[in-house]
Design an enzyme around this catalytic site. Sequence first.
Site, mmCIF file in Angstrom:
data_model
loop_
_atom_site.group_PDB
_atom_site.id
_atom_site.type_symbol
_atom_site.label_atom_id
_atom_site.label_comp_id
_atom_site.label_asym_id
_atom_site.label_seq_id
_atom_site.Cartn_x
_atom_site.Cartn_y
_atom_site.Cartn_z
ATOM 1 N N LYS A 207 17.993 13.818 54.478
ATOM 2 C CA LYS A 207 19.195 14.697 54.103
ATOM 3 C C LYS A 207 19.760 15.176 55.524
ATOM 4 C CE LYS A 207 19.913 18.903 53.878
ATOM 5 N NZ LYS A 207 21.327 18.952 54.169
ATOM 6 N N GLU A 282 11.780 20.851 65.104
ATOM 7 C CA GLU A 282 12.523 20.822 66.596
ATOM 8 C C GLU A 282 13.502 21.756 66.272
ATOM 9 O OE1 GLU A 282 14.918 20.384 69.015
ATOM 10 O OE2 GLU A 282 15.319 18.287 68.615
ATOM 11 N N CYS A 316 20.477 21.092 71.564
ATOM 12 C CA CYS A 316 19.295 22.053 71.539
ATOM 13 C C CYS A 316 18.517 22.342 72.735
ATOM 14 C CB CYS A 316 18.060 21.391 70.445
ATOM 15 S SG CYS A 316 17.898 19.879 70.797
ATOM 16 N N GLU A 413 20.050 31.924 71.189
ATOM 17 C CA GLU A 413 20.852 30.530 71.116
ATOM 18 C C GLU A 413 22.177 30.885 70.678
ATOM 19 O OE1 GLU A 413 19.516 27.421 68.362
ATOM 20 O OE2 GLU A 413 19.691 26.146 70.175
HETATM 21 P P1 NAI Z 1 20.440 25.098 59.848
HETATM 22 O O1 NAI Z 1 19.229 25.180 60.503
HETATM 23 O O2 NAI Z 1 20.900 26.100 58.859
HETATM 24 O O3 NAI Z 1 20.797 23.590 59.325
HETATM 25 C C1 NAI Z 1 19.946 22.294 59.622
HETATM 26 C C2 NAI Z 1 19.687 21.842 58.520
HETATM 27 O O4 NAI Z 1 18.786 22.365 57.785
HETATM 28 C C3 NAI Z 1 20.890 20.834 57.597
HETATM 29 O O5 NAI Z 1 20.703 19.815 57.203
HETATM 30 C C4 NAI Z 1 20.759 22.194 56.481
HETATM 31 O O6 NAI Z 1 21.355 21.549 55.208
HETATM 32 C C5 NAI Z 1 19.382 22.427 56.193
HETATM 33 N N1 NAI Z 1 18.997 23.558 55.502
HETATM 34 C C6 NAI Z 1 19.468 24.706 55.659
HETATM 35 N N2 NAI Z 1 18.901 25.699 55.123
HETATM 36 C C7 NAI Z 1 17.688 25.028 54.289
HETATM 37 C C8 NAI Z 1 16.790 25.418 53.600
HETATM 38 N N3 NAI Z 1 16.496 26.542 53.217
HETATM 39 N N4 NAI Z 1 15.831 24.578 53.329
HETATM 40 C C9 NAI Z 1 15.686 23.110 53.788
HETATM 41 N N5 NAI Z 1 16.666 22.573 54.651
HETATM 42 C C10 NAI Z 1 17.757 23.684 55.006
HETATM 43 O O7 NAI Z 1 21.554 25.164 60.992
HETATM 44 P P2 NAI Z 1 23.108 25.665 60.831
HETATM 45 O O8 NAI Z 1 23.180 26.835 59.965
HETATM 46 O O9 NAI Z 1 23.888 24.471 60.703
HETATM 47 O O10 NAI Z 1 23.283 26.296 62.412
HETATM 48 C C11 NAI Z 1 22.815 27.592 62.779
HETATM 49 C C12 NAI Z 1 22.094 27.799 64.110
HETATM 50 O O11 NAI Z 1 21.342 27.030 64.010
HETATM 51 C C13 NAI Z 1 23.071 27.152 65.316
HETATM 52 O O12 NAI Z 1 23.859 28.020 65.650
HETATM 53 C C14 NAI Z 1 22.184 26.963 66.190
HETATM 54 O O13 NAI Z 1 21.851 28.042 67.053
HETATM 55 C C15 NAI Z 1 20.897 26.394 65.494
HETATM 56 N N6 NAI Z 1 20.786 24.797 65.348
HETATM 57 C C16 NAI Z 1 19.826 24.190 66.154
HETATM 58 C C17 NAI Z 1 19.782 22.958 66.218
HETATM 59 C C18 NAI Z 1 19.018 22.263 67.259
HETATM 60 O O14 NAI Z 1 19.218 21.026 67.399
HETATM 61 N N7 NAI Z 1 18.026 22.798 67.804
HETATM 62 C C19 NAI Z 1 20.863 21.963 65.451
HETATM 63 C C20 NAI Z 1 21.489 22.818 64.612
HETATM 64 C C21 NAI Z 1 21.598 24.268 64.580
#
Ligand code: NAI
Length: 511
Positions: A207, A282, A316, A413
């Site tokens: 996904k 991660e 990240c 972050e």
């Molecule tokens: P997110 O963690 O919400 O999204 C990442 C993935 O998780 C996407 O595919 C999303 O559809 C999925 N997701 C969201 N809610 C879910 C749920 N309840 N169950 C299963 N999957 C779910 O990240 P978002 O909202 O895009 O970004 C928010 C913050 O997260 C950013 O500002 C950043 O601080 C952090 N982040 C960190 C990342 C990293 O590489 N460590 C990557 C992306 C975001």
Amino acid sequence: MNTAVSTPSSLANDLSQIQPANKAFLARRHGLLIDGTWVPAASGKTFEVRDPSSDEVITHCAEGDAVDADRAVAAARRALEEGDWSRMKPVDRERLMHRLADLIEQHADELAELEAIDNGKSVVMARYVDIKHAIDVWRYMAGWPTKLEGKTLPISGNLVPGQEYAAFSTREPVGVVAAIIAWNFPLLLATWKCAPALAAGCTVVLKPAEETPLTAIRLGELVQEAGFPKGVFNIVTGAGPSAGAALSSHPDVDKVTFTGSTEVGRLIVQAASGNMKKVTVELGGKSPVIVLDDADIDAAIAGAAGAIFFNQGQVCCAGSRLLVAKRHFERVVEGVSAAARGMKIGPGLDPTAQMGPLVSSVQRDRVSRYLSEGLAAGARAPAGGTAMKTPGYYVTPTVFTDVNSQMSIVREEIFGPVLVAQPFDDLADIAKLANDSIYGLGASIWTSDVGKVFRLASKLKAGSVWVNCHTVLDPCMPFGGYKQSGWGRELGGEAVHSYLESKSLCINITG
Ligand code: NAI
Ligand code: MG
């Protein structure tokens, strides 16, 4: 403050110039890949995909939900247990993975362009970082299927008197894997999950993030062209709380592997507990860049700027906290601030642009909120400090000083091009300051003293410690987090083994 702002039109990608293959790709209706076939979502719903440089809708994708997740998991289960994949020899899995790597390489320029339009990142960086690294990882992981060996176990065998035993361990695929990924390195993150999972013999439901589904879809097409059996690799595009949540709680998924926020990581872990899925997560970071008093200061300035501004800070392990020995503090801060002020801001398809838009309006607003909070709390911004008033999702590269460890910009972050800089006095205190975070993903040390490297590296609570460099990744180097940066490791043999179960086989050989 000079942020080299151009007119909005020069900040938007010129999509009339993109490759014909990508024009055709954007014009297609994008379905879900389930059991070797592209299908619409069961609900018939679609969602918009936008170009971050302009906020324009560029294509639509199928919006999968729990019903589609079910269909994809069922296909992955059949492929795992009944299809050709289940009988395939390791060397044939290897051959398929190499074929896929070759196909990605053949289409590398096209994929880089797609990544630039979808995510906002520089096409040059996409080509030489995202796509190149993805190819390297597919090739590295293709070497593993033929090397997944068990052991002969030297049991003493005296539990039952008079009986003799021989024992072995074998390695088997963990099963059906759900891979839920973020938007910052779309093809690369898909690869980090899917390549080791397939090397191990698992089947996958991917996904992608709803912000950046395009290269995952293109990857699905290339997987088909490479000749993987149907159902081995499935894609469900759609929203996190529906499609993502359905996969992470699905009773027939054996492992979930996730990259994204710590907040959602926690939800994934809870959802996975229903059927005790294996979990790799991660998550976020607030990684320190530590400049010691004996460092090559010019190299440290360039390195610190790269550590935070690469990929618009949406990394990240971005070096988002700069810790500098007091006597060099002014010089390093001024050097990094000058680099920030001098960056050419522009869209991903402009090969001379050094700072692109963030991925989404949501992310731009989140980062902007941190900029306001930082200034309101009394931090000073020698560079940047504002979002730009353009349709695209740009913010100016920012450096904050006069910060303290209570401020949200220091603790949380931000995931944007925002650096907080703090001086330190005493080498003895530096590990404590560096470790003062809920996260523990990466850290870099800038020094010319190898003794200090060893003394400090062992004290840092981080999954990767770089010396005189930052965010250097290689397929063979495990990557992941201490503390709330996650569970498990990506890349290297550790990643492959996280997609395997170990089975002990004990045979009574009494004569
Ligand atoms: P997110 O963690 O919400 O999204 C990442 C993935 O998780 C996407 O595919 C999303 O559809 C999925 N997701 C969201 N809610 C879910 C749920 N309840 N169950 C299963 N999957 C779910 O990240 P978002 O909202 O895009 O970004 C928010 C913050 O997260 C950013 O500002 C950043 O601080 C952090 N982040 C960190 C990342 C990293 O590489 N460590 C990557 C992306 C975001
Ligand atoms: Mg979210």
